[in-house]
Design a protein around this motif. Sequence first.
Motif, PDB file in Angstrom:
ATOM      1  N   TYR A 281       0.838  -1.829   0.101  1.00  0.00           N
ATOM      2  CA  TYR A 281      -0.071  -0.233   0.404  1.00  0.00           C
ATOM      3  C   TYR A 281       0.823   1.168  -0.049  1.00  0.00           C
ATOM      4  CZ  TYR A 281       0.166  -0.733   5.672  1.00  0.00           C
ATOM      5  OH  TYR A 281       0.589  -0.808   6.516  1.00  0.00           O
ATOM      6  N   ASN A 282       2.086   1.058   0.707  1.00  0.00           N
ATOM      7  CA  ASN A 282       3.094   2.368   0.639  1.00  0.00           C
ATOM      8  C   ASN A 282       3.346   2.830  -1.387  1.00  0.00           C
ATOM      9  OD1 ASN A 282       3.444   3.247   2.830  1.00  0.00           O
ATOM     10  ND2 ASN A 282       5.350   1.901   3.546  1.00  0.00           N
ATOM     11  N   ARG A 283       3.547   1.185  -2.483  1.00  0.00           N
ATOM     12  CA  ARG A 283       3.279   1.866  -3.417  1.00  0.00           C
ATOM     13  C   ARG A 283       2.716   2.833  -4.061  1.00  0.00           C
ATOM     14  NH1 ARG A 283       7.797  -1.462  -6.997  1.00  0.00           N
ATOM     15  NH2 ARG A 283       7.808  -0.137  -8.855  1.00  0.00           N
ATOM     16  N   LEU A 284       1.334   1.607  -3.978  1.00  0.00           N
ATOM     17  CA  LEU A 284      -0.045   2.023  -4.615  1.00  0.00           C
ATOM     18  C   LEU A 284      -0.205   3.826  -3.665  1.00  0.00           C
ATOM     19  CD1 LEU A 284      -2.588  -0.298  -4.261  1.00  0.00           C
ATOM     20  CD2 LEU A 284      -1.433   0.021  -6.235  1.00  0.00           C
ATOM     21  N   ASN A 285       0.252   4.307  -2.839  1.00  0.00           N
ATOM     22  CA  ASN A 285       0.168   6.077  -1.724  1.00  0.00           C
ATOM     23  C   ASN A 285       1.692   6.429  -3.094  1.00  0.00           C
ATOM     24  OD1 ASN A 285      -2.168   4.601  -0.341  1.00  0.00           O
ATOM     25  ND2 ASN A 285      -0.651   4.475   1.141  1.00  0.00           N
ATOM     26  N   ALA A 286       2.451   5.885  -3.227  1.00  0.00           N
ATOM     27  CA  ALA A 286       3.625   6.333  -3.921  1.00  0.00           C
ATOM     28  C   ALA A 286       2.947   7.336  -5.252  1.00  0.00           C
ATOM     29  CB  ALA A 286       5.243   6.233  -3.622  1.00  0.00           C
ATOM     30  N   GLU A 287       2.614   6.154  -6.347  1.00  0.00           N
ATOM     31  CA  GLU A 287       1.562   6.624  -7.372  1.00  0.00           C
ATOM     32  C   GLU A 287       0.530   6.551  -6.685  1.00  0.00           C
ATOM     33  OE1 GLU A 287       2.762   2.323  -8.547  1.00  0.00           O
ATOM     34  OE2 GLU A 287       4.004   2.575  -9.322  1.00  0.00           O
ATOM     35  N   ASN A 288       0.128   7.395  -6.072  1.00  0.00           N
ATOM     36  CA  ASN A 288      -1.633   8.424  -6.426  1.00  0.00           C
ATOM     37  C   ASN A 288      -2.721   6.746  -6.779  1.00  0.00           C
ATOM     38  OD1 ASN A 288      -2.833  10.364  -6.156  1.00  0.00           O
ATOM     39  ND2 ASN A 288      -2.594  11.447  -7.955  1.00  0.00           N
ATOM     40  N   LYS A 289      -2.259   6.146  -6.073  1.00  0.00           N
ATOM     41  CA  LYS A 289      -3.652   5.252  -6.868  1.00  0.00           C
ATOM     42  C   LYS A 289      -4.523   4.471  -4.769  1.00  0.00           C
ATOM     43  CE  LYS A 289      -0.623   3.082 -10.977  1.00  0.00           C
ATOM     44  NZ  LYS A 289      -0.088   1.666 -10.323  1.00  0.00           N
ATOM     45  N   PRO A 290      -5.111   5.926  -5.182  1.00  0.00           N
ATOM     46  CA  PRO A 290      -5.964   5.487  -3.700  1.00  0.00           C
ATOM     47  C   PRO A 290      -6.622   4.056  -3.723  1.00  0.00           C
ATOM     48  CG  PRO A 290      -6.685   6.938  -4.998  1.00  0.00           C
ATOM     49  CD  PRO A 290      -5.773   6.922  -5.631  1.00  0.00           C
ATOM     50  N   GLY A 291      -7.250   3.889  -3.003  1.00  0.00           N
ATOM     51  CA  GLY A 291      -8.345   3.022  -2.900  1.00  0.00           C
ATOM     52  C   GLY A 291      -7.829   1.237  -1.717  1.00  0.00           C
ATOM     53  N   PHE A 292      -6.891   1.718  -1.049  1.00  0.00           N
ATOM     54  CA  PHE A 292      -6.451   0.070  -0.607  1.00  0.00           C
ATOM     55  C   PHE A 292      -7.039   0.185   0.354  1.00  0.00           C
ATOM     56  CE2 PHE A 292      -3.477  -3.096  -0.715  1.00  0.00           C
ATOM     57  CZ  PHE A 292      -3.483  -3.877   0.485  1.00  0.00           C
ATOM     58  N   THR A 293      -8.030  -1.204   0.790  1.00  0.00           N
ATOM     59  CA  THR A 293      -8.551  -0.859   2.038  1.00  0.00           C
ATOM     60  C   THR A 293      -7.952  -2.033   3.221  1.00  0.00           C
ATOM     61  OG1 THR A 293     -10.585  -0.792   3.992  1.00  0.00           O
ATOM     62  CG2 THR A 293     -10.645  -1.731   1.311  1.00  0.00           C
ATOM     63  N   ARG A 294      -7.965  -2.686   4.507  1.00  0.00           N
ATOM     64  CA  ARG A 294      -7.566  -3.247   4.927  1.00  0.00           C
ATOM     65  C   ARG A 294      -7.964  -3.377   6.247  1.00  0.00           C
ATOM     66  NH1 ARG A 294      -1.900  -0.673   7.531  1.00  0.00           N
ATOM     67  NH2 ARG A 294      -3.157   1.300   7.994  1.00  0.00           N
ATOM     68  N   MET A 295      -7.193  -4.291   7.298  1.00  0.00           N
ATOM     69  CA  MET A 295      -8.102  -4.990   8.673  1.00  0.00           C
ATOM     70  C   MET A 295      -9.766  -4.937   8.485  1.00  0.00           C
ATOM     71  SD  MET A 295      -4.907  -2.714  10.833  1.00  0.00           S
ATOM     72  CE  MET A 295      -5.361  -1.306  10.173  1.00  0.00           C
ATOM     73  N   ASN A 296      -9.711  -4.166   9.499  1.00  0.00           N
ATOM     74  CA  ASN A 296     -12.056  -4.269   9.154  1.00  0.00           C
ATOM     75  C   ASN A 296     -12.183  -3.115   8.341  1.00  0.00           C
ATOM     76  OD1 ASN A 296     -11.279  -5.906  12.018  1.00  0.00           O
ATOM     77  ND2 ASN A 296     -11.278  -3.938  13.163  1.00  0.00           N
ATOM     78  N   GLY A 297     -11.360  -3.175   6.964  1.00  0.00           N
ATOM     79  CA  GLY A 297     -12.157  -2.495   6.195  1.00  0.00           C
ATOM     80  C   GLY A 297     -12.790  -3.491   4.982  1.00  0.00           C
ATOM     81  N   SER A 298     -12.079  -4.527   5.212  1.00  0.00           N
ATOM     82  CA  SER A 298     -12.918  -5.828   4.420  1.00  0.00           C
ATOM     83  C   SER A 298     -13.365  -6.758   5.433  1.00  0.00           C
ATOM     84  CB  SER A 298     -11.996  -6.395   3.381  1.00  0.00           C
ATOM     85  OG  SER A 298     -10.933  -6.618   4.155  1.00  0.00           O
ATOM     86  N   THR A 299     -14.037  -8.046   4.728  1.00  0.00           N
ATOM     87  CA  THR A 299     -13.914  -9.600   5.361  1.00  0.00           C
ATOM     88  C   THR A 299     -12.875 -10.506   5.236  1.00  0.00           C
ATOM     89  OG1 THR A 299     -15.027 -10.606   3.382  1.00  0.00           O
ATOM     90  CG2 THR A 299     -16.677  -9.014   4.755  1.00  0.00           C
ATOM     91  N   PHE A 300     -11.842 -10.023   5.182  1.00  0.00           N
ATOM     92  CA  PHE A 300     -10.649 -11.164   5.077  1.00  0.00           C
ATOM     93  C   PHE A 300      -9.779 -11.340   6.131  1.00  0.00           C
ATOM     94  CE2 PHE A 300     -11.823  -9.715   0.526  1.00  0.00           C
ATOM     95  CZ  PHE A 300     -12.611 -10.263   0.002  1.00  0.00           C
ATOM     96  N   SER A 301      -9.732 -12.799   6.621  1.00  0.00           N
ATOM     97  CA  SER A 301      -8.906 -12.646   7.964  1.00  0.00           C
ATOM     98  C   SER A 301      -7.770 -14.137   7.071  1.00  0.00           C
ATOM     99  CB  SER A 301      -9.544 -13.202   8.955  1.00  0.00           C
ATOM    100  OG  SER A 301      -9.878 -14.520   8.934  1.00  0.00           O
TER     101      SER A 301
END
Length: 910
Positions: A281-301
Amino acid sequence: MIRQKLNLRPWGLLLFGLLISSMQVMGQKIPTPEEHFGFGMGQDYHISNYTQTEAYFKKVAGISDRAELVSIGKTEEGREQWMMIVTSPENHKNLQRFKDISVKMARAEELTEQEARELAEEGKAVVWIDGGLHSTETVGIHQLTETIYQILSRDDKENQRILDNVITLFVHANPDGHEKIGNWYMRNPEPEKRSLSGLPVLYQKYIGHDNNRDFYIQNMKESTNLGYQLFVEWIPQVMYNHHQRGPAGSVLAGPPYRDPFNYVFDPMMVTGIDAVGAAMYNRLNAENKPGFTRMNGSTFSTWYNGGLRTTTHYHNIIGILTEIVGGPNPESIPLVPDRLVPNANTPFPVTPQETWKFQQSIDYSVSLNYAVLDYAARNKDHLLYNIYSMGKGSIQRGSEDYWTPFPKKVEAIKTAYADSQKDNARGGNSRWGIPSVFYDSVYRAPEKRDPRGFIIPSDQEDFATAIKFVNALIKTGIRIEKASADFTVNGKRYPKGSYVVKTDQAFRPHIIDMFEPQDYPNDFQYPGGPPIRPYDAAGWTLAYQMNVTFDRVLEGFDGPFETLAYGELESPAPASLKESKSGYLISSVHNDAFAIANELLKKNIKVGRTTEATAGMPAGSFYVHANGYKVLVDYGKQFGINISEAKSEPKGVQYIKPSRVALYDNYGGSMPSGWVRWILEQYNFDFQLIFPKEIDNGNLNAKYDAILFISGGIPSVGSSGGSRGPDESNIPAEYRHMVGSLSTDKSIPQLRRFMENGGKVVAVGSASILAYHMELPVKNALVEIQRDGSERPLAGEKYYVPGSVLQTRMNTNLGATYGMNDYAYVLFNNNPVFKFKPEAKLQGLEVLSWFDTQTPLRSGWAWGEAYLEDGITGFSAPIGKGSLIVYTPEITYRAQSHGTFKLLFNQLYK
């Protein structure tokens, strides 16, 4: 390079040919995907099929000195499954050495600390990137193709660093599905009218989307191919499994994942996922590619075992999953207000977008791949050392007393302390909190230790099925030992041929997970609120599902044990058999007895079933006429099960014939039905698929004796039925007979007529609601009484049992339960549970199985399980001249529940 056999030829000619070939390759440019396919990876309204992609892989591997294309096996439909190994030309010269280092570090056996450090410096990081497992998730295979092109053609510093320090395994996860989906989508010549919807059949033979639920047992050929590379051949440090789709209002979901993670993991597995996730997600942020969700932002465990990604966690491999939006048809990013404000789950939210292009998803995915590869290149020594460290920790935990910190142990501490307070007792001194004596009562209690190993006796009832369980362990890279002579452990004697699985090995988490119960925590949205559904199952203990007899050994032990070679499957010892004039007996406890009986029946050999215990064998055992000797010698003895000579034909034997069986399916394919299709084929049952139209047309008794409904298809009571499916004019003619769904006004009466005329219907899982349509004297057992005397289904706050293993009592006095023990483990997923009305006995209903305790949970999570007591999980009901057989649990669950296969098999004879 494509790995293939070379024909022998004179050395001079061979060297000259190789030199010319090398010169030609060096002068060739890697073709772009667009040059090969005629469209780019990410062009709207265009996707590839497998035939085109296989040709591209072969083409670029034949040109590039960075690539080697290796077949890892055949698929269920007979296609070649390819893995492309990409690294620098220099590394390719020493590929076997780097593979040996990867495996040695993962297994962590017989390595000193200094040797491990040296190998970490010498070795290369091994990273797995796959695509296309779920074929309708079309970003997966197209990002794989695009990434392969880029890594083979780019010459920038980052790419070179990756080539120098990483060996990347690019794996096509589902060739058959890719071919089906690619051809289906592209069949319309007008691009804007193309659609992924409406595929008539499951995209992977038998199991479709459930192909990502097969990896701890590996029933399918594709799973076996992938598993061998992951757990035996290469054992990468990182694997990246691409999927779709992200939660609404985001672009993708990825690591780190929400709780709970499985408590058997090494802590570095959890933090290792965090580290790789941060790079992504750091790479996406550096490339101005938003919208990465993690932890409780999704259902995946990371709780579940059995997925391509999740099984790797139990092998100390950092398994990464992303779920991204997008596809060949442009779509949108919808407005979800609650996702607009940045938080720890979504640090860089995406704004709503009316148009999201396929190319954007491909670009995101390639960036994510490079983030993983760049992380591996910069940290290759850390990754190699860390997998060694996790393996060494597992070996240590399996070599000494250890207590896995399961939630039930914590609850035991709280309960013990609360009870002591009631008695006004004191349990020791502590500055704060609960006195440590209560910790010691659980985490120092010898009887509550984790086992040092497991023994699978060779003299158990159905040893052939136990060998299937052992092979599932072998496929996942577990070290297995086998007794070369009788031996004794803790005063118990075990026979030669027994299997031993010790936990002092690197993949200990997987061993514990396959033998021991899963202890899923009570997980609610808020105290007293509704439950949060697990990502998949909450409990699945495979040894329970397969009804394997084993002993847990809490102390270190040894014996006359031979260590089996990693990855080499076991076969049963051939049964000895002498010719008999009186026939033969095969015990009904053996699943494989059905396969043998079916083969005999196909060859017109007389086969019967005993109606009472005979010659030490239970009722329902198979009696084979004496003229079956040759078939038994040629075919039957290979199963390694006991075939006894009968002294005479048993009294009361009932000769059987195979039923004409119909297995219900629907347009698009049913996964539960597909699993049963595979099971029936493995055990030599003949059957036909049946679809709603054929049921509605009636005259079913003329064609079938039994119809099977497996977890679906039956409309709910009060409804008219489901969607009739796609417009027939839009699908090929050969699939139009599949279109439609069962209805209450037409289909249900035809099924009633079928049974009234002597037919048998078997309804499993959710299909058991057919009992209500037949107006049988049964009712829902999971209700509470209201003040006005009415009944209301239990709310989730009071009762909830997601996919978990429960124990049910069996009525073993009936033919429907031949070969079963008094209790059976069943996979239960909020399935129906019945109670009989007073008139049920008068109408001839018989209970086949039920819960006889308030605590039937054996593995997983069951909230409010006391409500299950006395609930009926199986029954038979006469309907006219025929019958309805109901089993509410998943008795054929993903072809894993071998312990309950017989409940289905017993219904397939007449």
